[in-house]
Design a protein around this motif. Structure first.
Motif, PDB file in Angstrom:
ATOM      1  N   ASP A 140      10.367  16.023 -13.189  1.00 36.80           N
ATOM      2  CA  ASP A 140       8.869  16.358 -12.974  1.00 36.80           C
ATOM      3  C   ASP A 140       8.180  14.990 -12.420  1.00 36.80           C
ATOM      4  OD1 ASP A 140       6.189  17.038 -13.156  1.00 36.80           O
ATOM      5  OD2 ASP A 140       6.173  17.312 -15.458  1.00 36.80           O
ATOM      6  N   PHE A 141       7.711  15.071 -11.255  1.00 30.94           N
ATOM      7  CA  PHE A 141       7.082  14.014 -10.577  1.00 30.94           C
ATOM      8  C   PHE A 141       5.797  14.459 -10.451  1.00 30.94           C
ATOM      9  CE2 PHE A 141      11.335  13.365  -9.040  1.00 30.94           C
ATOM     10  CZ  PHE A 141      11.492  11.837  -8.994  1.00 30.94           C
ATOM     11  N   SER A 142       4.936  15.281 -11.018  1.00 32.20           N
ATOM     12  CA  SER A 142       3.783  15.467 -11.019  1.00 32.20           C
ATOM     13  C   SER A 142       2.636  14.430 -11.409  1.00 32.20           C
ATOM     14  CB  SER A 142       3.545  16.711 -11.990  1.00 32.20           C
ATOM     15  OG  SER A 142       3.627  16.504 -13.342  1.00 32.20           O
ATOM     16  N   ASN A 143       2.925  13.615 -12.235  1.00 34.93           N
ATOM     17  CA  ASN A 143       2.093  12.386 -12.707  1.00 34.93           C
ATOM     18  C   ASN A 143       2.015  11.462 -11.458  1.00 34.93           C
ATOM     19  OD1 ASN A 143       1.809  13.077 -15.178  1.00 34.93           O
ATOM     20  ND2 ASN A 143       3.453  12.120 -15.955  1.00 34.93           N
ATOM     21  N   HIS A 144       2.838  11.628 -10.402  1.00 35.08           N
ATOM     22  CA  HIS A 144       2.946  10.773  -9.192  1.00 35.08           C
ATOM     23  C   HIS A 144       1.967  11.263  -8.162  1.00 35.08           C
ATOM     24  CE1 HIS A 144       7.142   9.163 -10.643  1.00 35.08           C
ATOM     25  NE2 HIS A 144       6.035   8.591 -11.232  1.00 35.08           N
ATOM     26  N   ILE A 145       1.560  12.290  -8.211  1.00 32.94           N
ATOM     27  CA  ILE A 145       0.948  13.005  -7.163  1.00 32.94           C
ATOM     28  C   ILE A 145      -0.542  12.207  -6.912  1.00 32.94           C
ATOM     29  CG2 ILE A 145      -0.540  15.060  -6.486  1.00 32.94           C
ATOM     30  CD1 ILE A 145       1.378  16.723  -8.266  1.00 32.94           C
ATOM     31  N   GLY A 146      -0.583  12.067  -5.527  1.00 31.54           N
ATOM     32  CA  GLY A 146      -1.994  11.197  -5.095  1.00 31.54           C
ATOM     33  C   GLY A 146      -1.786   9.774  -5.168  1.00 31.54           C
ATOM     34  N   LEU A 147      -0.648   9.137  -5.919  1.00 34.97           N
ATOM     35  CA  LEU A 147      -0.409   7.782  -5.939  1.00 34.97           C
ATOM     36  C   LEU A 147      -0.265   7.086  -4.407  1.00 34.97           C
ATOM     37  CD1 LEU A 147       1.211   7.209  -9.306  1.00 34.97           C
ATOM     38  CD2 LEU A 147      -1.202   6.968  -8.713  1.00 34.97           C
ATOM     39  N   LEU A 148      -0.338   5.891  -4.199  1.00 31.57           N
ATOM     40  CA  LEU A 148       0.002   5.741  -2.777  1.00 31.57           C
ATOM     41  C   LEU A 148       1.419   5.654  -2.235  1.00 31.57           C
ATOM     42  CD1 LEU A 148      -0.721   4.010  -0.119  1.00 31.57           C
ATOM     43  CD2 LEU A 148      -0.487   1.826  -1.265  1.00 31.57           C
ATOM     44  N   GLU A 149       2.309   5.434  -3.463  1.00 34.08           N
ATOM     45  CA  GLU A 149       3.736   5.370  -3.149  1.00 34.08           C
ATOM     46  C   GLU A 149       4.269   6.862  -3.048  1.00 34.08           C
ATOM     47  OE1 GLU A 149       2.230   3.432  -5.561  1.00 34.08           O
ATOM     48  OE2 GLU A 149       2.835   1.498  -4.464  1.00 34.08           O
ATOM     49  N   ALA A 150       3.411   7.938  -3.099  1.00 39.26           N
ATOM     50  CA  ALA A 150       3.872   9.211  -3.271  1.00 39.26           C
ATOM     51  C   ALA A 150       3.359   9.915  -1.763  1.00 39.26           C
ATOM     52  CB  ALA A 150       3.293   9.885  -4.438  1.00 39.26           C
ATOM     53  N   ILE A 151       2.877   8.880  -1.253  1.00 42.33           N
ATOM     54  CA  ILE A 151       2.278   9.519   0.135  1.00 42.33           C
ATOM     55  C   ILE A 151       3.104   9.241   1.113  1.00 42.33           C
ATOM     56  CG2 ILE A 151       0.146   9.596   1.691  1.00 42.33           C
ATOM     57  CD1 ILE A 151      -1.706   9.058  -0.940  1.00 42.33           C
ATOM     58  N   GLY A 152       3.379   9.909   2.075  1.00 45.21           N
ATOM     59  CA  GLY A 152       4.156   9.603   3.155  1.00 45.21           C
ATOM     60  C   GLY A 152       5.753   9.467   2.925  1.00 45.21           C
ATOM     61  N   ILE A 153       6.342  10.146   1.831  1.00 43.25           N
ATOM     62  CA  ILE A 153       7.505   9.757   1.596  1.00 43.25           C
ATOM     63  C   ILE A 153       8.629   9.961   2.513  1.00 43.25           C
ATOM     64  CG2 ILE A 153       9.652  10.718  -0.061  1.00 43.25           C
ATOM     65  CD1 ILE A 153       7.244  11.075  -1.912  1.00 43.25           C
ATOM     66  N   ASP A 154       9.669   9.303   2.872  1.00 46.82           N
ATOM     67  CA  ASP A 154      10.500   9.678   3.998  1.00 46.82           C
ATOM     68  C   ASP A 154      12.032   9.232   3.563  1.00 46.82           C
ATOM     69  OD1 ASP A 154      10.721   6.710   4.205  1.00 46.82           O
ATOM     70  OD2 ASP A 154      10.512   6.472   6.357  1.00 46.82           O
ATOM     71  N   GLN A 155      12.214   9.180   2.204  1.00 45.54           N
ATOM     72  CA  GLN A 155      13.603   8.729   1.807  1.00 45.54           C
ATOM     73  C   GLN A 155      13.750   9.291   0.254  1.00 45.54           C
ATOM     74  OE1 GLN A 155      14.750   4.628   0.809  1.00 45.54           O
ATOM     75  NE2 GLN A 155      16.396   4.948   2.070  1.00 45.54           N
ATOM     76  N   ILE A 156      14.890   9.717   0.178  1.00 41.30           N
ATOM     77  CA  ILE A 156      15.353  10.151  -1.225  1.00 41.30           C
ATOM     78  C   ILE A 156      16.389   9.292  -1.593  1.00 41.30           C
ATOM     79  CG2 ILE A 156      16.719  11.955  -0.487  1.00 41.30           C
ATOM     80  CD1 ILE A 156      16.101  13.603  -3.194  1.00 41.30           C
ATOM     81  N   VAL A 157      16.488   9.024  -2.895  1.00 39.27           N
ATOM     82  CA  VAL A 157      17.535   8.089  -3.716  1.00 39.27           C
ATOM     83  C   VAL A 157      18.225   8.829  -4.684  1.00 39.27           C
ATOM     84  CG1 VAL A 157      18.326   5.936  -4.422  1.00 39.27           C
ATOM     85  CG2 VAL A 157      16.227   5.942  -2.796  1.00 39.27           C
ATOM     86  N   VAL A 158      19.482   9.072  -4.858  1.00 35.95           N
ATOM     87  CA  VAL A 158      20.126   9.506  -5.891  1.00 35.95           C
ATOM     88  C   VAL A 158      20.924   8.774  -6.797  1.00 35.95           C
ATOM     89  CG1 VAL A 158      21.428  11.508  -6.606  1.00 35.95           C
ATOM     90  CG2 VAL A 158      20.283  11.851  -4.613  1.00 35.95           C
ATOM     91  N   PHE A 159      20.787   8.576  -7.902  1.00 37.81           N
ATOM     92  CA  PHE A 159      21.709   7.887  -8.873  1.00 37.81           C
ATOM     93  C   PHE A 159      22.503   8.727  -9.623  1.00 37.81           C
ATOM     94  CE2 PHE A 159      17.753   5.699  -8.147  1.00 37.81           C
ATOM     95  CZ  PHE A 159      17.915   4.405  -7.761  1.00 37.81           C
TER      96      PHE A 159
END
Length: 180
Positions: A140-159
């Motif tokens: 659940d990434f809903s708490n990140h909506i609207g934050l600067l680092e959640a705008i213009g995402i261009d990479q996914i990282v999997v651990f």
């Protein structure tokens, strides 16, 4: 304020993420440039036949990650910036992310999104509860909506095997069907 709103709308409407990431021929993920990190000699991600097509994942192909015993607890893989996943911003329609995993051990799986400047809000971790079978995990990434680092995402990282206690052996983890 109007300029900021325009940028948010531009990223929210003008672009989109490439999903689901299913590793199938002609799908997303199988031809991406995955880079492995913090895993000692960093064996590459392999796209392989699904080791178990019963249960919830009947896909033909999946990603295989080998977490080395000597690798860091946070060893993982990442898509190529500015390519692969596309460009998108988190919103109410894409902030719940699911991934299927097939693991032989119980440990956290982490997911993280990154913007072009390498900014990130950090990973969210969810532990698998099953072994030797496919399991779908929800982030659940809903708490990140609207934050600067959640705008213009261009990479996914999997651990795939985020295990701060360390590994007793090399662990092979399969993952598939990352959906938004």
């Amino acid at each position: 304020m109007k300029k900021y709103l325009f940028i948010v709308l531009l990223f929210g409407i003008g672009f989109g993420q490439n999903s689901p990431i299913d590793f199938e021929t002609g799908g997303h993920g199988s031809t991406w440039t995955w880079t492995v990190f913090e895993n000692d000699i960093n064996p590459p991600i392999e796209i392989v036949e699904n080791p178990n097509t019963s249960g919830i994942n009947s896909s033909d192909f999946v990603a295989k990650f080998t977490a080395l015993q000597v690798g860091q607890p946070w060893a993982g893989c990442e898509s190529l910036h500015g390519s692969d996943i596309g460009t998108f911003s988190l919103n109410v329609n894409n902030s719940t992310v699911k991934i299927m995993v097939y693991k032989t051990v119980i440990s956290d799986v982490g997911l993280k999104f990154v913007i072009p400047s390498n900014g990130s809000l950090g990973e969210i971790k969810v532990a698998n509860t099953l072994i030797n079978t496919w399991e779908e995990l929800t982030f659940d990434f809903s708490n990140h909506i609207g934050l600067l680092e959640a705008i213009g995402i261009d990479q996914i990282v999997v651990f795939p095997d985020f295990n701060t206690a360390g590994r007793a052996q090399d662990n092979i983890i399969y993952f598939d069907n990352i959906s938004f």
